[in-house]
Write a protein that holds these residues in place. Sequence first.
Motif, PDB file in Angstrom:
ATOM      1  N   THR A 185       1.122  -1.202   0.154  1.00  0.00           N
ATOM      2  CA  THR A 185      -0.232   0.069   0.279  1.00  0.00           C
ATOM      3  C   THR A 185       1.177   1.107   0.177  1.00  0.00           C
ATOM      4  OG1 THR A 185      -1.293  -1.353   1.719  1.00  0.00           O
ATOM      5  CG2 THR A 185      -1.968   1.203   1.315  1.00  0.00           C
ATOM      6  N   TRP A 187       1.353   4.415   1.407  1.00  0.00           N
ATOM      7  CA  TRP A 187       0.267   5.376   2.090  1.00  0.00           C
ATOM      8  C   TRP A 187       0.224   7.006   2.094  1.00  0.00           C
ATOM      9  CZ3 TRP A 187      -2.569   2.246   5.035  1.00  0.00           C
ATOM     10  CH2 TRP A 187      -2.079   1.091   5.594  1.00  0.00           C
ATOM     11  N   ARG A 218     -14.506  10.326   9.687  1.00  0.00           N
ATOM     12  CA  ARG A 218     -15.377   9.865   8.627  1.00  0.00           C
ATOM     13  C   ARG A 218     -16.444  10.017   8.573  1.00  0.00           C
ATOM     14  NH1 ARG A 218     -14.405   4.867   5.377  1.00  0.00           N
ATOM     15  NH2 ARG A 218     -12.031   6.136   5.025  1.00  0.00           N
ATOM     16  N   SER A 234      -5.011   8.400  16.383  1.00  0.00           N
ATOM     17  CA  SER A 234      -3.977   8.275  15.358  1.00  0.00           C
ATOM     18  C   SER A 234      -2.253   9.177  15.496  1.00  0.00           C
ATOM     19  CB  SER A 234      -5.346   8.266  13.676  1.00  0.00           C
ATOM     20  OG  SER A 234      -3.753   8.664  12.914  1.00  0.00           O
ATOM     21  N   ASP A 238      -1.977   9.334   8.664  1.00  0.00           N
ATOM     22  CA  ASP A 238      -2.789   7.681   7.718  1.00  0.00           C
ATOM     23  C   ASP A 238      -3.539   7.161   8.538  1.00  0.00           C
ATOM     24  OD1 ASP A 238      -3.898   6.185   5.829  1.00  0.00           O
ATOM     25  OD2 ASP A 238      -2.555   5.987   4.658  1.00  0.00           O
ATOM     26  N   TRP A 239      -4.463   7.216   9.463  1.00  0.00           N
ATOM     27  CA  TRP A 239      -5.008   6.885  10.353  1.00  0.00           C
ATOM     28  C   TRP A 239      -5.572   5.299   9.881  1.00  0.00           C
ATOM     29  CZ3 TRP A 239     -10.092   5.446   8.831  1.00  0.00           C
ATOM     30  CH2 TRP A 239     -10.924   5.876   8.001  1.00  0.00           C
ATOM     31  N   ARG A 240      -5.909   5.072   8.884  1.00  0.00           N
ATOM     32  CA  ARG A 240      -5.833   3.411   8.328  1.00  0.00           C
ATOM     33  C   ARG A 240      -4.613   2.621   8.827  1.00  0.00           C
ATOM     34  NH1 ARG A 240      -6.196   3.685   2.168  1.00  0.00           N
ATOM     35  NH2 ARG A 240      -4.367   5.139   2.818  1.00  0.00           N
ATOM     36  N   ARG A 241      -3.329   3.461   9.678  1.00  0.00           N
ATOM     37  CA  ARG A 241      -1.964   2.705   9.813  1.00  0.00           C
ATOM     38  C   ARG A 241      -2.399   2.243  10.867  1.00  0.00           C
ATOM     39  NH1 ARG A 241       3.283   4.973   6.765  1.00  0.00           N
ATOM     40  NH2 ARG A 241       3.681   3.416   7.769  1.00  0.00           N
ATOM     41  N   TYR A 243      -5.675   0.799  12.960  1.00  0.00           N
ATOM     42  CA  TYR A 243      -6.581   1.341  13.157  1.00  0.00           C
ATOM     43  C   TYR A 243      -6.458   1.186  15.038  1.00  0.00           C
ATOM     44  CZ  TYR A 243      -8.531   0.746   8.995  1.00  0.00           C
ATOM     45  OH  TYR A 243      -8.625   1.125   7.577  1.00  0.00           O
ATOM     46  N   ASP A 276     -13.582  11.391   3.752  1.00  0.00           N
ATOM     47  CA  ASP A 276     -12.496  12.069   5.370  1.00  0.00           C
ATOM     48  C   ASP A 276     -12.589  13.845   5.138  1.00  0.00           C
ATOM     49  OD1 ASP A 276     -11.858   9.013   5.682  1.00  0.00           O
ATOM     50  OD2 ASP A 276     -11.312   8.926   3.842  1.00  0.00           O
ATOM     51  N   TRP A 298     -16.451  -1.929   9.077  1.00  0.00           N
ATOM     52  CA  TRP A 298     -15.778  -1.638  10.115  1.00  0.00           C
ATOM     53  C   TRP A 298     -15.499  -0.846  12.100  1.00  0.00           C
ATOM     54  CZ3 TRP A 298     -13.185   2.678  11.092  1.00  0.00           C
ATOM     55  CH2 TRP A 298     -13.322   3.572  10.141  1.00  0.00           C
TER      56      TRP A 298
END
Lengths: 323, 323
Positions: A185, A187, A218, A234, A238-241, A243, A276, A298
């Motif tokens: 990915t 980022w 979000r 976070s 990038d908060w997706r990193r 969780y 976002d 999720w």
Amino acid sequence: MPAGAPPVLVVTRLDDVTADTVISELNRRAVPVARLDPGNFPGTITMTAAFDTFGLSGILRTATRNVDLARVRSVYWRRPSPYAAPEGIDGQAGRWCAEEARYGLGGIVGALPGARYVNHPWRNRDAEYKPAQLATAERCGLTVPPTVITNEPDQARRFADRYGPVIYKPLRETDYLDDIGRALTVWIDDVGPDQIDDGMAHTAHLFQKRVNKTADIRMTVVGDHLFPVRIDGSPGVDWRRHYDALTYTLIDVPPDVANGVRAYLDAFGLTFGAFDFGLDSAGRWWFYECNPNGQWAWFPEPITTQITAAIADQLTNPPGAAT
Amino acid sequence: MPAGAPPVLVVTRLDDVTADTVISELNRRAVPVARLDPGNFPGTITMTAAFDTFGLSGILRTATRNVDLARVRSVYWRRPSPYAAPEGIDGQAGRWCAEEARYGLGGIVGALPGARYVNHPWRNRDAEYKPAQLATAERCGLTVPPTVITNEPDQARRFADRYGPVIYKPLRETDYLDDIGRALTVWIDDVGPDQIDDGMAHTAHLFQKRVNKTADIRMTVVGDHLFPVRIDGSPGVDWRRHYDALTYTLIDVPPDVANGVRAYLDAFGLTFGAFDFGLDSAGRWWFYECNPNGQWAWFPEPITTQITAAIADQLTNPPGAAT
């Protein structure tokens, strides 16, 4: 399936937890559902659609269902697998078959009379272009951080000098594998002026002023229903990193942001969008992007259940008609 | 090019006689023109676009022009070459660069503020799906010959038995080369029931009742201007195979057909369309298809000149403002 209530067609691949969640809710409401993965065509799927005096009609047969195309009430477009060459046909004949399938089956599934789409796949495709996202967001009154898209290293450096700290963000999530075949990915991350080199000239890059955020937001939007979730915890951009470190809180939406996101979805012809934002210390909502087909299953309860119900309402439109 | 009248951006490959015709007319009207082939990006093209307080602005530099993106008045979208990997970068890195270019440069060129598109490339893409063409034509009151799209040999035979003679038509013009590398065209042609075999199950096929036509009609539509040309002299189903034998006559359009094609273009968000009809002995116009990016510069005079002027009017909108 020919008799009874008109069905919902769910277009997705086998492995899709988000679609499963919506299908369970439709089952609970006793709304008939058929699931289609166009990537299995022809394989386990056959299709005949006719244009006649009364418009499009026909039957789509999957491994488990016969779907009367004229009766499909709505289409939930999720994440189908790609059109592929039929088994045993390769080279240009295989590619030719896959393209005929894309324009034939794909054209039929995109042109069902009277079906409501959440979302229509061609509207998703338009809405995936980040430059169009930013231009539309600004036109709809949302606040966009200063952004540049460029393949000129000098211009990127000038932007970073003026607005730094800046972040880099890929324009498209393209499959990219490492040496041993694992998916990588790219980022969203901070970029310093020294990281901007002449290799940049090889393609387009997006740099954006990093919002001095106090939290991420979000906001999932389904028709007129807004689900704004504040994301705290976070440690990085990038908060997706991260969780595991996150907490989620449903919050209120400023009226101009609510109007902006509704206008945005209208502009692209979308019913669903995953927006976002970054929230700064002055309470400003900064638009980052909108994924027209973003994930949402999720979220912790009760958020997921509420979004599931809102999507099921859209798909059974008018809500409750089939129960 | 920064000063003076706002420019028209013509997006096409080097070899495009049709675009050349329109560019000559724009030159004659003293309207500035910049030509862009995104397939040359990065190569001879650099681009920087910023989103700032006043929306999108920036500069696109081609080999011969600097284009002020905020000032582009219109885009003539013709036939650009595909996005490609930059020279010297292959494999997945090359594909990644090409996709970033498609979504970066392609996104910018598709989101120019205030530009009028003839046509917008994303609208063309929707309008290329033949099932959507047929469904939309019917909804707009045009008359569509009975048609089936299927991968089931039995259904195809049943259709041929009922409606024969029927023709086969590809759903998509995909590049296909013969053994020595020559491009093949899959022609529209008659099909007998004995030609429908089980190989059909490999992908989607379109069969249509053959119209008992007295002539073909190609109607090019540019905004509100209709250019209906009757084509006589084709000995077979597909007049594109018989250019040398054809004669062309401008004719009148029945009002319901005129209303139908305007509604059709509106439904797809198009300004331009090349409509094909069959004319039967009762004077009925049978809708075959609409190519949203069809060729027209091959018509004899005065038709080509009139279409050229109509397109140039759309691109300089309001007509004459820049002269």
